[in-house]
Design an enzyme around this catalytic site. Sequence first.
Site, PDB file in Angstrom:
ATOM      1  N   GLU A 149       3.020  72.198  34.362  1.00 32.02           N
ATOM      2  CA  GLU A 149       2.664  71.474  33.138  1.00 32.02           C
ATOM      3  C   GLU A 149       3.848  71.295  32.196  1.00 32.02           C
ATOM      4  OE1 GLU A 149      -0.805  73.331  31.350  1.00 32.02           O
ATOM      5  OE2 GLU A 149      -2.114  72.188  32.667  1.00 32.02           O
ATOM      6  N   GLU A 307      -5.881  71.599  38.892  1.00 30.65           N
ATOM      7  CA  GLU A 307      -6.590  72.666  38.179  1.00 30.65           C
ATOM      8  C   GLU A 307      -7.822  72.122  37.486  1.00 30.65           C
ATOM      9  OE1 GLU A 307      -4.304  74.808  35.255  1.00 30.65           O
ATOM     10  OE2 GLU A 307      -2.506  74.792  36.487  1.00 30.65           O
TER      11      GLU A 307
HETATM   12  C1  GLA Z   1      -2.982  75.322  32.337  1.00 27.19           C
HETATM   13  C2  GLA Z   1      -1.960  76.079  33.160  1.00 27.19           C
HETATM   14  C3  GLA Z   1      -2.535  77.266  33.862  1.00 27.19           C
HETATM   15  C4  GLA Z   1      -3.538  77.997  33.011  1.00 27.19           C
HETATM   16  C5  GLA Z   1      -4.599  77.030  32.564  1.00 27.19           C
HETATM   17  C6  GLA Z   1      -5.696  77.670  31.769  1.00 27.19           C
HETATM   18  O1  GLA Z   1      -3.555  74.288  33.008  1.00 27.19           O
HETATM   19  O2  GLA Z   1      -1.309  75.260  34.093  1.00 27.19           O
HETATM   20  O3  GLA Z   1      -1.461  78.132  34.206  1.00 27.19           O
HETATM   21  O4  GLA Z   1      -2.897  78.563  31.915  1.00 27.19           O
HETATM   22  O5  GLA Z   1      -4.000  76.052  31.751  1.00 27.19           O
HETATM   23  O6  GLA Z   1      -6.684  76.736  31.430  1.00 27.19           O
END
Ligand code: GLA
Length: 667
Positions: A149, A307
């Site tokens: 991210e 995710e």
């Molecule tokens: C982000 C991060 C993850 C985690 C999630 C929690 O998407 O990439 O490592 O911290 O948030 O929602």
Amino acid sequence: MKTPFSRILYGGDYNPNQWPREIWDEDMRLFKKASINSVTINVFSWAKLQPNEETYDFSQLDEIVDMLSKENYEIVLATSTGAMPAWLVKNYPEVTRVDYEGRRHKFGQRHNHCPNSLVYQKYARQLALELAKRYGSNPHVVCWHISNEYNSACYCENCEKAFRIWLRKKYGSLEAVNQAWNTEFWGHTFYDWDEIVAPNALADGMSWNESKTAFAGISIDYCRFMSDSILENYKLERDAIRSVDPDTPITTNLMGTYKGLDYFKWAKEMDVVSWDNYPAYNTPWSLTAMRHDLMRGLKGKPFMLMEQTPSQQNWQDYNSLKRPGQMRAQSWQTIAHGADTIQFFQLRRSVGACEKFHGAVISHSGSAETRVFKEVSQLGAELAALGSQTLGAENPGEVGIIFDWENYWALEYTSGPTVDLKYEAQIHQYYRYFYEHHIPVDMIPIDADFSRYKVVVAPVLYMVKEGVAEALESFVANGGTVITGFMSGIVGQSDNVHLGGYPGPLRKMCGVWAEEIDALAPGQSNTLQFADGGQSKCGLLCDILHLEGAEALAEYSEDFYAGTPAVTKNSFGKGCVYYVGTMPDHGGLEKILDNMAETAGVLPLISETTELEIVCRKIEDREYWFILNLTGKPQPAPQTFAGETDILTGSAVGGQLEPFDALLVRR
Ligand code: GLA
Ligand code: ZN
């Protein structure tokens, strides 16, 4: 190149390094039970892999990769560079960011590096290379996941220097920079490159609001520069991996409509787009659908859902549980809009630190008897039964909606006429119409090949750079339909106004001149009187328009501009252009877009009226119809599919769909 998609990857972030060895065996047992076939590992393990400057220690990662390979998991292998080790910051304090307020960060958190730090670049690249050498030829490693991210911005002196170099390359001379930024305003003329500083809260940014600035031209260039700088970080690792692993696809997980990075530019450097979908309890389903379509649109190809949480988040204000069936329905919506993977954050819930309340497949109870685990297992079984048949399927559409990060930056930086103008919300207003009418949409970049569409939707096309008006004009001249409206055609690439009257270069094709723009405060409204009868409320902004060839579809009926046109339609060549000079309410926009859809000959996927979400993906001669009840109420099953088989359950379509029911019909 290997494909990560020989089956739908089902799994997600897995951090066995946070757990004792016995737990790993239990994980393997539970994952199988839930039909999990893939894991994303090594997302934040830099400190473990490299205990100091000289030493790498891959012993634990070797063990993890061995175990997962033996168990036949598809491994998404991250490079860990999203969180720096403490020693790196101690030895080289300049590797951390200077934030918008001008504060140099210490060690802590993650996503905290200066993208222009040569030290960061050196160590991150080296780590990616070591990982690729060690694991790149492992056939179970199906995808590289670089960093995590990427986000945020740095305003350090190092970045300032790099910004000056970036500017020299872009503009060639200081005179050109001064002209682009209109520096005669407030006596900002620069006589030396070194006088240019980063536009944070201490400079031309606004200390009370990061999204406002005294010089949008400077701030927009800084956004472009930051997006490019961070992209260089990605490319550095990507190229290091590629130098030893020619085959494995490489991605990084994006964040939907995240503002800071120009994802259309980024996607060109990625083998496959992946993203993280975290809707809040009150996010409209149409907005989530739009974000999926945007992620698909980045490359015009299926994407990975890297995710989502199986249940709640921890970082939102109100982290409500996903209701029974909701995660399943959300996952099928994701696949409907083009995903070829379903991955969770995370597989086992952490014992400590800030994500201990974040939902996971395996809860703190460790039990397989939880509601969440059972729902994950049910979906896992369905995906396994579906196999590979939907992989690579397309979502063909006749409508393209422009989403443009430079417009996003420019529109929200600009001072006036209203603070309530938000780019994503404006695009979503339009998207929602197509969503509600079961008309498939492609989210497209500003330089897309418009000729592939019947309709191009371009709300708040505030920044019109060279060539854009010409491309839209030729699309319309050849029979296309464009819909645009207020705050369009106003500025060029540096936020300087196109003189001669709004909407500037779009004026000819729109057939209107917008003389003034009124801003309406919350609670204030005007009324639209439609030429063919009917009224609706409007607000936010009201353009005061003059017809220059267009016909008025609606006029204002209040205030000093009562009786002047508010919504217009103009024939141009073989096509036509709609101009919506204000923000109509839901019914008003519906009326305008109905008119537009009919003129353009755009048809819904099914002709009957239903509140269900209906999406179709196609591959070869097969069609997959997703029928989703995301309305919160029971809904009658559409007649269109009556008697056909829902391949998820084997039952015939009929009766009604309960909230969060999801059906899949193959034709
Ligand atoms: C982000 C991060 C993850 C985690 C999630 C929690 O998407 O990439 O490592 O911290 O948030 O929602
Ligand atoms: Zn920096």
